[in-house]
Design a protein around this motif. Structure first.
Motif, PDB file in Angstrom:
ATOM      1  N   ARG A 256     -13.115   5.121   4.488  1.00  0.00           N
ATOM      2  CA  ARG A 256     -14.032   5.612   3.462  1.00  0.00           C
ATOM      3  C   ARG A 256     -15.166   4.604   3.351  1.00  0.00           C
ATOM      4  N   THR A 257     -16.275   5.025   2.803  1.00  0.00           N
ATOM      5  CA  THR A 257     -17.376   4.106   2.581  1.00  0.00           C
ATOM      6  C   THR A 257     -17.464   3.692   1.127  1.00  0.00           C
ATOM      7  N   ILE A 258     -16.481   4.120   0.324  1.00  0.00           N
ATOM      8  CA  ILE A 258     -16.468   3.774  -1.096  1.00  0.00           C
ATOM      9  C   ILE A 258     -15.331   2.808  -1.370  1.00  0.00           C
ATOM     10  N   ASN A 259     -15.637   1.719  -2.058  1.00  0.00           N
ATOM     11  CA  ASN A 259     -14.602   0.785  -2.525  1.00  0.00           C
ATOM     12  C   ASN A 259     -13.687   0.289  -1.409  1.00  0.00           C
ATOM     13  N   THR A 260     -14.266  -0.127  -0.299  1.00  0.00           N
ATOM     14  CA  THR A 260     -13.451  -0.692   0.768  1.00  0.00           C
ATOM     15  C   THR A 260     -13.842  -2.145   0.967  1.00  0.00           C
ATOM     16  N   ALA A 261     -12.944  -2.892   1.544  1.00  0.00           N
ATOM     17  CA  ALA A 261     -13.191  -4.308   1.788  1.00  0.00           C
ATOM     18  C   ALA A 261     -12.903  -4.612   3.241  1.00  0.00           C
TER      19      ALA A 261
ATOM     20  N   TYR B 275       0.848  -1.172   0.000  1.00  0.00           N
ATOM     21  CA  TYR B 275       0.000   0.000   0.000  1.00  0.00           C
ATOM     22  C   TYR B 275       0.891   1.232   0.000  1.00  0.00           C
ATOM     23  N   PRO B 276       0.627   2.206  -0.876  1.00  0.00           N
ATOM     24  CA  PRO B 276       1.424   3.420  -0.895  1.00  0.00           C
ATOM     25  C   PRO B 276       0.906   4.430   0.113  1.00  0.00           C
ATOM     26  N   PRO B 277       1.441   4.501   1.312  1.00  0.00           N
ATOM     27  CA  PRO B 277       0.902   5.394   2.319  1.00  0.00           C
ATOM     28  C   PRO B 277       1.171   6.852   1.988  1.00  0.00           C
ATOM     29  N   SER B 278       0.192   7.677   2.213  1.00  0.00           N
ATOM     30  CA  SER B 278       0.340   9.116   2.062  1.00  0.00           C
ATOM     31  C   SER B 278      -0.733   9.759   2.916  1.00  0.00           C
ATOM     32  N   LEU B 279      -0.735  11.066   2.996  1.00  0.00           N
ATOM     33  CA  LEU B 279      -1.716  11.735   3.828  1.00  0.00           C
ATOM     34  C   LEU B 279      -3.126  11.560   3.301  1.00  0.00           C
ATOM     35  N   SER B 280      -3.282  11.087   2.056  1.00  0.00           N
ATOM     36  CA  SER B 280      -4.625  10.866   1.521  1.00  0.00           C
ATOM     37  C   SER B 280      -4.909   9.400   1.255  1.00  0.00           C
ATOM     38  N   ALA B 281      -4.016   8.525   1.679  1.00  0.00           N
ATOM     39  CA  ALA B 281      -4.264   7.092   1.512  1.00  0.00           C
ATOM     40  C   ALA B 281      -5.040   6.607   2.714  1.00  0.00           C
ATOM     41  N   CYS B 282      -6.187   6.021   2.480  1.00  0.00           N
ATOM     42  CA  CYS B 282      -7.114   5.814   3.586  1.00  0.00           C
ATOM     43  C   CYS B 282      -7.405   4.369   3.940  1.00  0.00           C
ATOM     44  N   ALA B 283      -7.103   3.424   3.087  1.00  0.00           N
ATOM     45  CA  ALA B 283      -7.389   2.026   3.410  1.00  0.00           C
ATOM     46  C   ALA B 283      -6.089   1.258   3.413  1.00  0.00           C
ATOM     47  N   THR B 284      -5.626   0.864   4.586  1.00  0.00           N
ATOM     48  CA  THR B 284      -4.310   0.241   4.695  1.00  0.00           C
ATOM     49  C   THR B 284      -4.433  -1.161   5.261  1.00  0.00           C
ATOM     50  N   ALA B 285      -3.806  -2.123   4.620  1.00  0.00           N
ATOM     51  CA  ALA B 285      -3.822  -3.498   5.108  1.00  0.00           C
ATOM     52  C   ALA B 285      -2.463  -3.863   5.652  1.00  0.00           C
ATOM     53  N   VAL B 286      -2.444  -4.645   6.696  1.00  0.00           N
ATOM     54  CA  VAL B 286      -1.201  -5.144   7.254  1.00  0.00           C
ATOM     55  C   VAL B 286      -1.223  -6.656   7.074  1.00  0.00           C
TER      56      VAL B 286
ATOM     57  N   PRO C 243      -4.058   2.175  -7.872  1.00  0.00           N
ATOM     58  CA  PRO C 243      -4.470   3.556  -8.112  1.00  0.00           C
ATOM     59  C   PRO C 243      -3.355   4.521  -7.754  1.00  0.00           C
ATOM     60  N   PRO C 244      -3.392   5.752  -8.277  1.00  0.00           N
ATOM     61  CA  PRO C 244      -2.407   6.750  -7.867  1.00  0.00           C
ATOM     62  C   PRO C 244      -2.402   6.911  -6.354  1.00  0.00           C
ATOM     63  N   THR C 245      -1.257   7.278  -5.818  1.00  0.00           N
ATOM     64  CA  THR C 245      -1.069   7.326  -4.372  1.00  0.00           C
ATOM     65  C   THR C 245      -2.144   8.137  -3.659  1.00  0.00           C
ATOM     66  N   ASN C 246      -2.555   9.254  -4.249  1.00  0.00           N
ATOM     67  CA  ASN C 246      -3.515  10.121  -3.566  1.00  0.00           C
ATOM     68  C   ASN C 246      -4.958   9.729  -3.832  1.00  0.00           C
ATOM     69  N   GLU C 247      -5.188   8.546  -4.422  1.00  0.00           N
ATOM     70  CA  GLU C 247      -6.552   8.129  -4.727  1.00  0.00           C
ATOM     71  C   GLU C 247      -6.895   6.775  -4.123  1.00  0.00           C
ATOM     72  N   THR C 248      -6.047   6.275  -3.229  1.00  0.00           N
ATOM     73  CA  THR C 248      -6.282   4.939  -2.690  1.00  0.00           C
ATOM     74  C   THR C 248      -7.492   4.888  -1.771  1.00  0.00           C
ATOM     75  N   GLY C 249      -7.966   6.030  -1.307  1.00  0.00           N
ATOM     76  CA  GLY C 249      -9.122   6.031  -0.435  1.00  0.00           C
ATOM     77  C   GLY C 249     -10.425   5.822  -1.164  1.00  0.00           C
ATOM     78  N   PHE C 250     -10.477   6.126  -2.447  1.00  0.00           N
ATOM     79  CA  PHE C 250     -11.739   6.024  -3.162  1.00  0.00           C
ATOM     80  C   PHE C 250     -11.626   5.269  -4.482  1.00  0.00           C
ATOM     81  N   HIS C 251     -10.421   4.863  -4.858  1.00  0.00           N
ATOM     82  CA  HIS C 251     -10.246   4.063  -6.063  1.00  0.00           C
ATOM     83  C   HIS C 251      -9.547   2.755  -5.724  1.00  0.00           C
ATOM     84  N   GLN C 252      -9.941   1.714  -6.413  1.00  0.00           N
ATOM     85  CA  GLN C 252      -9.266   0.433  -6.280  1.00  0.00           C
ATOM     86  C   GLN C 252      -8.338   0.234  -7.485  1.00  0.00           C
TER      87      GLN C 252
END
Length: 697
Positions: free
Chosen positions: A630-635, A112-123, A446-455
């Motif tokens: 986010r409530t979009i595109n999360t698992a 996962y590319p962490p950034s200030l706008s990356a919102c769904a992170t898996a470990v 997805p681009p780094t700043n779009e991981t919260g709403f794009h898969q």
């Protein structure tokens, strides 16, 4: 308590800037503690995507119908036993097709590319190493990547991946990097037309690969730099053998040495004999290095078949001189290039029109022509007892052609090309995966700043790899023959696949696009009987899986056996929909079985129940994320997965790279911010057990 309160107040000031941070707390047993969900929000629409090459929306026009069109009715007379079949290939593995990932983007596709706008992170890592900086491993592995690899391994038994490419030549392994980075780029090589940066990385990258192998049966090839044989950097070989163990397939020593001179890395007079001498220097250094105990797994020469052909290297005496060091012989090849469009100031001339070149990929002739120059080398490899690999390939170098490399036509092309390589006695091939500036990627995060709403976005060629794995199966005994079907028509090729010495599958192609259905064809299959000397062997019924799309120009509406991986930005690596396997009743009295192949399309015909069961896993291990901001595109994740494998290793991972033009800056580290739960624990003077895994949005 006064100290704790002051500390908490200082954290509160930080939270004013980052109010939506959330924390997942992992207990000492790996169980998932309740999560701060304050960051979830549905008040605003998802941001619109601004566009990069990997996500282009260019749709071309399917080429016109061929004139004359091929026959739409023809027969295939087959023998059930491989004993008397002329021209069968060597035995092949279902893992024939793997992936080549550019070293500089490996963190993008497998972390996962962490950034200030990356919102769904898996470990999803295992605690096999502790970071000296943070005292715990901090690697995040993308669940979509694991899901995609799981699809292949469930069918082929394993998946082979090479991490390397142009960027391996400038790679430097170091003990640590500032701010806990695992990889960063130093500067652009201005002499190289692809603007390849220097890579600096830590062993944590290799540990990340090892963690992937623990979750999915993945084997690795790793690139070793050869750009400076006077100052060798063999630390990557030392670390790879130590960390990856049996999951290391081999070390690629040098990448495209025939292009060294053209890229300004060697003098203009650099020749295959110069390469021979430099290779000797590295081989000797490996022999003298006690930290590299395995010394027979080098992959070479990996020529691009540009200024040199493989025979130029063989003629130096390369194979007998280094046979004890070589694990496999390899070449690299792209049938075309889009360099003029990708790098307009590099002197490549006028750009090529994707619409014009599109038709070049839509015939059986394409794969035959690509493979033909290597037939002698594949024979030499067999005589030398070495596997022969296509170590890096795809539709066109410099990122591919938009509308071509990411079309259904490319999926048919790559599948036919792969089968032609297998038939021609290659032992494996790796489809290249680049950055977001490349259109040919089998998969792209997805681009780094779009991981919260794009898969993820799955390229059509991933379906090629999926279908290839089922075509060859997982017994490692498959042998192929090109049937030269329909009068050897270039638009309707077919292959027979024998497994364990018996006919098991048929692979049937239709490269034509005709929505009217007039150019769908029906093949009448007969097994044994006639003048074959064998009894009638046509079964009572056969099963068929189809790879389909409305047109060769289609980019998203692609299905394999009725299932899809999703449209652009909507894939999590799992097949969607119900599997559809067609059953075709045969006429055993007439010894025929009629199978229809749509225009366009690919049909995989299973001639035995065992062949179908082998290629049709009942279940597939899947992976998904636990952090939901986010409530979009999360698992969601199965807690047992984290509890049993990696529940105590949460931490943000930083450090992304790309070899693509225009993406040459080192990535920044993410800022770690505690949640309200953490502050309350501090105020109470409590000790928080476990490891914090944080996601910010």
């Amino acid at each position: 308590m006064v100290f704790l309160s002051l500390l908490a107040i200082s954290w509160i000031f930080l939270l004013i800037q980052y109010a939506t941070a959330s924390v997942t707390v992992y207990g000492l047993t790996g169980a998932i503690a309740p999560t701060d969900t304050a960051s979830a929000s549905t008040s605003a629409a998802s941001p619109a995507y601004t566009g990069q090459a990997a996500f282009n929306t260019i749709v071309l026009t399917a080429p016109a119908l061929p004139n004359p069109a091929p026959a739409t009715q023809f027969g295939l007379q087959l023998q059930n036993s491989a004993q008397n079949v002329v021209g069968l290939s060597i035995q092949q593995s279902g893992a024939f097709y793997g992936f080549s990932i550019e070293m500089s983007v490996v963190t993008q596709v497998s972390q996962y590319p962490p950034s200030l706008s990356a919102c769904a992170t898996a470990v999803l890592t295992s605690p096999i190493r502790l970071s000296s900086r943070y005292q715990f491993a901090r690697t995040f592995i993308n669940p979509p990547f694991l899901n995609l690899m799981s699809l292949i391994t469930q069918r082929a038994g394993r998946v082979n991946i090479r991490v390397g490419g142009n960027t391996q030549e400038t790679a430097v392994l170091v003990d640590s990097l500032p701010d806990g980075l695992a990889i960063q780029k130093d500067k652009v090589d201005s002499s190289n037309p692809t603007e390849t940066p220097t890579l600096i990385f830590t062993a944590e990258i290799i540990y990340m690969l090892a963690n992937v192998s623990q979750l999915v049966n993945t084997k690795w090839y790793l690139g070793v730099p050869m750009n400076d044989t006077a100052n060798l950097r063999l630390q990557i070989a030392e670390a790879a053998e130590s960390i990856l163990g049996n999951n290391l397939l081999g070390l690629q020593l040098g990448n495209e040495p025939d292009l060294y001179s053209g890229h300004g890395h060697r003098p203009p007079t650099y020749s295959p004999f110069d390469y021979f001498g430099e290779f000797s220097v590295v081989v000797q250094a490996i022999q003298d290095n006690s930290n590299i105990p395995i010394r027979n797994n080098l992959i070479a020469p990996s020529v691009a078949t540009g200024p040199w052909i493989p025979e130029d290297v063989w003629n130096t005496g390369f194979i007998p001189a280094y046979t004890n060091s070589l694990g496999a012989l390899a070449v690299e090849h792209y049938p075309d290039d889009n360099c003029a469009a990708a790098f307009p100031d590099a002197g490549f001339g006028p750009p090529k029109d994707p619409q014009t070149v599109f038709q070049n990929y839509l015939t059986h002739t394409s794969g035959i022509n690509i493979v033909q120059p290597y037939l002698n080398s594949s024979l030499i490899a067999q005589q030398s007892g070495k596997p022969f690999l296509m170590f890096e390939t795809n539709s066109a170098s410099c990122g591919g052609f938009p509308g071509v490399s990411d079309s259904f036509g490319a999926a048919l092309w790559a599948l036919d090309y792969g089968l032609q390589m297998a038939y021609s006695n290659f032992s494996g091939a790796l489809l290249h995966v680049g950055g977001a500036d490349d259109t040919y990627n089998p998969f792209t995060p997805p681009p780094t700043n779009e991981t919260g709403f794009h898969q993820w976005t799955i390229g059509p060629t991933f379906y090629s790899v999926l279908a290839m794995s089922e075509t060859l199966g997982n017994t490692n005994t498959s042998q192929l023959v090109d049937l030269q079907a329909n009068g050897n028509n270039e638009f309707t090729p077919a292959y027979a696949v024998y497994e364990g010495g018996s006919l098991a599958r048929l692979a049937l192609f239709n490269f034509i696009t005709d929505p009217s259905g007039a150019n769908d064809y029906t093949v009448s299959i007969s097994i044994g009987g006639g003048d074959t000397g064998q009894p009638n062997g046509t079964p009572a019924q056969v099963s068929v899986k189809y790879l389909l799309a409305p047109s060769v120009a289609e980019k998203e509406n692609i299905t394999w056996a009725g299932q899809t991986l999703g449209a652009m930005f909507k894939a999590d690596g799992r097949l969607q929909g119900s599997e559809q396997v067609q059953t075709v009743t045969c006429d055993q009295n007439a010894n025929t079985c009629d199978v229809k192949v749509p225009a366009p399309g690919f049909a995989l015909v299973f001639l035995t129940d065992n062949a179908l069961q082998e290629s049709n896993p009942q279940s597939t291990m899947t992976f998904s994320t636990s952090s939901v901001t986010r409530t979009i595109n999360t698992a969601t994740v199965d807690p047992a997965v984290l509890a049993t494998s990696n529940g105590q290793n949460g931490q943000v991972r930083a450090g992304l790279g790309s070899t693509s033009k225009g993406s040459v800056n080192a990535a920044r580290a993410a800022i770690i911010v505690p949640s309200i739960a953490t502050l309350l624990a501090l105020l109470a003077g409590l000790s928080i057990l476990g490891v914090l895994s944080r996601t910010t949005s």
